[in-house]
Design a protein around this motif. Structure first.
Motif, PDB file in Angstrom:
ATOM      1  N   PHE A 193     -49.447 -79.332  15.193  1.00 55.94           N
ATOM      2  CA  PHE A 193     -50.678 -78.501  14.934  1.00 55.94           C
ATOM      3  C   PHE A 193     -50.438 -76.813  14.908  1.00 55.94           C
ATOM      4  N   MET A 194     -49.510 -76.554  15.869  1.00 49.85           N
ATOM      5  CA  MET A 194     -49.409 -75.013  16.182  1.00 49.85           C
ATOM      6  C   MET A 194     -48.725 -74.512  14.897  1.00 49.85           C
ATOM      7  N   THR A 195     -47.728 -75.354  14.382  1.00 44.85           N
ATOM      8  CA  THR A 195     -46.891 -74.826  13.362  1.00 44.85           C
ATOM      9  C   THR A 195     -47.846 -74.746  12.043  1.00 44.85           C
ATOM     10  N   GLY A 196     -48.882 -75.418  11.893  1.00 43.12           N
ATOM     11  CA  GLY A 196     -49.742 -75.581  10.759  1.00 43.12           C
ATOM     12  C   GLY A 196     -48.933 -76.678   9.953  1.00 43.12           C
ATOM     13  N   GLY A 197     -48.510 -77.653  10.634  1.00 40.09           N
ATOM     14  CA  GLY A 197     -48.251 -78.812   9.903  1.00 40.09           C
ATOM     15  C   GLY A 197     -46.558 -79.129   9.554  1.00 40.09           C
ATOM     16  N   ASN A 198     -46.077 -78.063  10.107  1.00 42.01           N
ATOM     17  CA  ASN A 198     -44.696 -78.473   9.972  1.00 42.01           C
ATOM     18  C   ASN A 198     -44.013 -79.701  10.645  1.00 42.01           C
ATOM     19  N   LYS A 199     -43.156 -80.469  10.115  1.00 42.30           N
ATOM     20  CA  LYS A 199     -42.919 -81.918  10.343  1.00 42.30           C
ATOM     21  C   LYS A 199     -41.562 -82.001  11.405  1.00 42.30           C
ATOM     22  N   LEU A 200     -41.814 -82.829  12.363  1.00 41.62           N
ATOM     23  CA  LEU A 200     -40.536 -83.022  13.138  1.00 41.62           C
ATOM     24  C   LEU A 200     -39.810 -84.120  12.581  1.00 41.62           C
ATOM     25  N   LEU A 201     -38.634 -83.933  12.533  1.00 40.47           N
ATOM     26  CA  LEU A 201     -37.598 -84.941  11.955  1.00 40.47           C
ATOM     27  C   LEU A 201     -36.636 -85.446  13.072  1.00 40.47           C
ATOM     28  N   SER A 202     -36.802 -86.655  13.183  1.00 40.30           N
ATOM     29  CA  SER A 202     -35.624 -87.013  14.224  1.00 40.30           C
ATOM     30  C   SER A 202     -34.359 -87.274  13.931  1.00 40.30           C
ATOM     31  N   VAL A 203     -33.451 -86.613  14.948  1.00 38.59           N
ATOM     32  CA  VAL A 203     -31.874 -86.885  14.722  1.00 38.59           C
ATOM     33  C   VAL A 203     -31.550 -87.831  15.995  1.00 38.59           C
ATOM     34  N   LYS A 204     -30.965 -88.897  15.691  1.00 41.64           N
ATOM     35  CA  LYS A 204     -30.620 -89.847  16.523  1.00 41.64           C
ATOM     36  C   LYS A 204     -29.121 -89.321  17.192  1.00 41.64           C
ATOM     37  N   GLY A 205     -28.943 -89.873  18.276  1.00 36.88           N
ATOM     38  CA  GLY A 205     -27.797 -89.685  19.176  1.00 36.88           C
ATOM     39  C   GLY A 205     -27.669 -90.282  20.500  1.00 36.88           C
ATOM     40  N   PRO A 206     -26.761 -90.759  21.034  1.00 33.90           N
ATOM     41  CA  PRO A 206     -26.713 -91.413  22.433  1.00 33.90           C
ATOM     42  C   PRO A 206     -26.936 -90.362  23.650  1.00 33.90           C
ATOM     43  N   ASN A 207     -27.227 -91.085  24.739  1.00 34.64           N
ATOM     44  CA  ASN A 207     -27.549 -90.120  25.944  1.00 34.64           C
ATOM     45  C   ASN A 207     -28.473 -88.950  25.817  1.00 34.64           C
ATOM     46  N   GLY A 208     -29.370 -89.034  24.788  1.00 31.63           N
ATOM     47  CA  GLY A 208     -30.532 -88.283  24.776  1.00 31.63           C
ATOM     48  C   GLY A 208     -29.774 -86.902  24.000  1.00 31.63           C
ATOM     49  N   ARG A 209     -28.745 -86.936  23.446  1.00 31.42           N
ATOM     50  CA  ARG A 209     -28.229 -85.651  22.734  1.00 31.42           C
ATOM     51  C   ARG A 209     -28.024 -85.935  21.356  1.00 31.42           C
ATOM     52  N   PHE A 210     -27.959 -85.214  20.207  1.00 34.02           N
ATOM     53  CA  PHE A 210     -27.520 -85.464  19.027  1.00 34.02           C
ATOM     54  C   PHE A 210     -26.059 -84.329  18.868  1.00 34.02           C
ATOM     55  N   SER A 211     -25.140 -84.834  17.769  1.00 34.77           N
ATOM     56  CA  SER A 211     -24.125 -83.934  17.633  1.00 34.77           C
ATOM     57  C   SER A 211     -24.540 -83.239  16.366  1.00 34.77           C
ATOM     58  N   ALA A 212     -23.508 -82.324  16.144  1.00 34.98           N
ATOM     59  CA  ALA A 212     -23.517 -81.291  15.021  1.00 34.98           C
ATOM     60  C   ALA A 212     -23.363 -82.077  13.862  1.00 34.98           C
ATOM     61  N   ASP A 213     -22.691 -83.259  13.640  1.00 35.97           N
ATOM     62  CA  ASP A 213     -22.426 -83.883  12.497  1.00 35.97           C
ATOM     63  C   ASP A 213     -23.839 -84.995  12.153  1.00 35.97           C
ATOM     64  N   ALA A 214     -24.418 -85.432  13.135  1.00 35.56           N
ATOM     65  CA  ALA A 214     -25.525 -85.977  13.024  1.00 35.56           C
ATOM     66  C   ALA A 214     -26.818 -85.149  12.442  1.00 35.56           C
ATOM     67  N   LEU A 215     -26.837 -83.760  13.054  1.00 36.02           N
ATOM     68  CA  LEU A 215     -27.671 -82.806  12.464  1.00 36.02           C
ATOM     69  C   LEU A 215     -27.553 -82.590  11.187  1.00 36.02           C
ATOM     70  N   ARG A 216     -26.436 -82.297  10.969  1.00 33.46           N
ATOM     71  CA  ARG A 216     -25.903 -81.789   9.477  1.00 33.46           C
ATOM     72  C   ARG A 216     -26.179 -82.878   8.456  1.00 33.46           C
ATOM     73  N   GLU A 217     -26.090 -84.025   8.711  1.00 37.23           N
ATOM     74  CA  GLU A 217     -26.548 -85.395   7.884  1.00 37.23           C
ATOM     75  C   GLU A 217     -27.827 -85.352   7.973  1.00 37.23           C
ATOM     76  N   LYS A 218     -28.659 -85.317   8.866  1.00 38.99           N
ATOM     77  CA  LYS A 218     -30.212 -85.344   8.581  1.00 38.99           C
ATOM     78  C   LYS A 218     -30.808 -84.153   8.067  1.00 38.99           C
ATOM     79  N   MET A 219     -30.211 -82.805   8.241  1.00 34.05           N
ATOM     80  CA  MET A 219     -30.675 -81.754   7.489  1.00 34.05           C
ATOM     81  C   MET A 219     -30.398 -81.901   6.075  1.00 34.05           C
ATOM     82  N   ALA A 220     -29.416 -82.633   5.531  1.00 38.93           N
ATOM     83  CA  ALA A 220     -29.102 -82.828   4.241  1.00 38.93           C
ATOM     84  C   ALA A 220     -30.309 -83.368   3.426  1.00 38.93           C
ATOM     85  N   GLN A 221     -30.949 -84.161   4.004  1.00 42.16           N
ATOM     86  CA  GLN A 221     -32.164 -84.781   3.694  1.00 42.16           C
ATOM     87  C   GLN A 221     -33.134 -83.854   3.142  1.00 42.16           C
ATOM     88  N   VAL A 222     -33.299 -82.614   3.557  1.00 44.35           N
ATOM     89  CA  VAL A 222     -34.042 -81.387   3.119  1.00 44.35           C
ATOM     90  C   VAL A 222     -33.285 -80.216   2.503  1.00 44.35           C
TER      91      VAL A 222
END
Length: 352
Positions: free
Chosen positions: A95-124
């Protein structure tokens, strides 16, 4: 035996004393008072550089307004799948960002890794209008699983952010708890590791109502006062938020309260393990997630213990709760006592 949430605790004595101290007389409004200036200078000392500090009322406001300052048309915000902004903030960031979308990055123990982030960001990908634009990355410190990102992990995530020219935001609702776990400075855990803006939480650690958005890039902060005003979080009597922070920082109260809360969580975890139980994730701050027999949970509740049943997602086979077991969340605070812990463990072990 109140382990429902650190939000249930009152305010620390140092915070209440500071509120009372600054209650008399008159002072300019809307953050133009001398006390707000003084506390802002204290933030500079804590972070070892000049920062821009903006008080807000809640952690959700801090997160959402901080991310709004980074928003882009068609923007994508990357966060862990269990992050507070993803699960528990009623779509306020969107709402506050005017409709920016939250994209989830999965990872164990409540954390995501740099590699998992890079892979997810490649989708945009950059320059493809149909997919939108990468806007920001947000990490929680401590995480919703009670775990803590190491400095190296934060730095690696920042490298991914740099590769796409986006800022790194830290949700620090339990900032002090993570800080004492790592045993480093506030500067080390933030801008020196690559964090660009921070939601600095104090309410959970002994304040009454004191949260702040901290910018390490002063240029990026120049228009934030308008985001805060438009979002309804410009305090008229700002001195009372500043007073809480003054008491919070005085004589390192904030680190003392966090250390106590973390210590109580560790003591609880050790007692649970000695009673034959286990925790879903490592206990690294002031939250722990024991896996108990359902009968044990019911006995604890009958004895007056306050706790929440919690989803145990992403656990390895054989470690997840069995059919007669349940995962619960326990949160300790500056107000948790040895007697609270001992009473809980006695009920758990069936000795009362």
């Amino acid at each position: 035996m109140n382990f429902a949430s650190d939000n249930w605790a009152g305010a620390a004595p140092a915070v209440m004393s500071a509120l009372a101290l600054h209650n008399d007389g008159f002072s300019p409004a809307y953050g133009t008072d001398p006390l707000t200036d003084s506390v802002s200078a204290t933030f500079n000392e804590i972070f070892e550089r000049e920062v821009a500090v903006f008080f807000v009322a809640t952690g959700s406001a801090a997160n959402s307004l901080a991310l709004a300052s980074c928003a882009k048309p068609g923007g994508a915000i990357f966060c862990h799948s269990g992050a507070h902004i993803q699960v528990d903030e009623c779509n306020c960031p969107e709402f506050m960002t005017g409709g920016n979308k939250l994209l989830s990055v999965k990872g164990p123990n409540g954390r995501f890794s740099a590699d998992a982030l890079r892979e997810k960001m490649a989708q945009v990908p950059d320059g493809v209008v149909h997919h939108g634009q990468v806007a920001s990355v947000s990490i929680s410190q401590a995480t919703e699983c009670g775990t803590v990102y190491t400095l190296d992990e934060i730095g690696a995530i920042k490298d991914v952010c740099r590769s796409r020219s986006v800022p790194l935001h830290m949700d620090g609702a339990r900032f002090a708890n993570a800080l004492v776990t790592l045993g480093c400075s506030a500067a080390d855990m933030t801008w020196k590791a690559g964090v660009d803006l921070l939601s600095f939480g104090a309410t959970k650690n002994g304040c009454w109502c004191a949260e702040a958005v901290v910018f390490f890039d002063l240029d990026a902060a120049k228009s934030f006062e308008y985001f805060r005003k438009r979002g309804g979080h410009l305090f008229s009597k700002s001195r009372f938020v500043a007073a809480q922070f003054e008491g919070y920082f005085q004589d390192d109260t904030w680190l003392t309260t966090a250390s106590h809360a973390n210590g109580m969580a560790t003591r609880l975890a050790e007692g649970i393990r000695q009673a034959g139980g286990r925790t879903a994730w490592a206990v690294e701050a002031n939250e722990l997630f024991p896996i108990l027999k359902r009968s044990q949970m019911e006995a604890l509740q009958a004895a007056g213990a306050k706790l929440y049943e919690w989803p145990a997602e992403g656990l390895a086979e054989g470690h997840a709760p069995a059919s007669d077991e349940v995962c619960v969340r326990l949160v300790t605070s500056f107000a948790t006592t040895d007697e609270d812990v001992d009473a809980f463990l006695k009920v758990l072990s069936g000795t009362v």
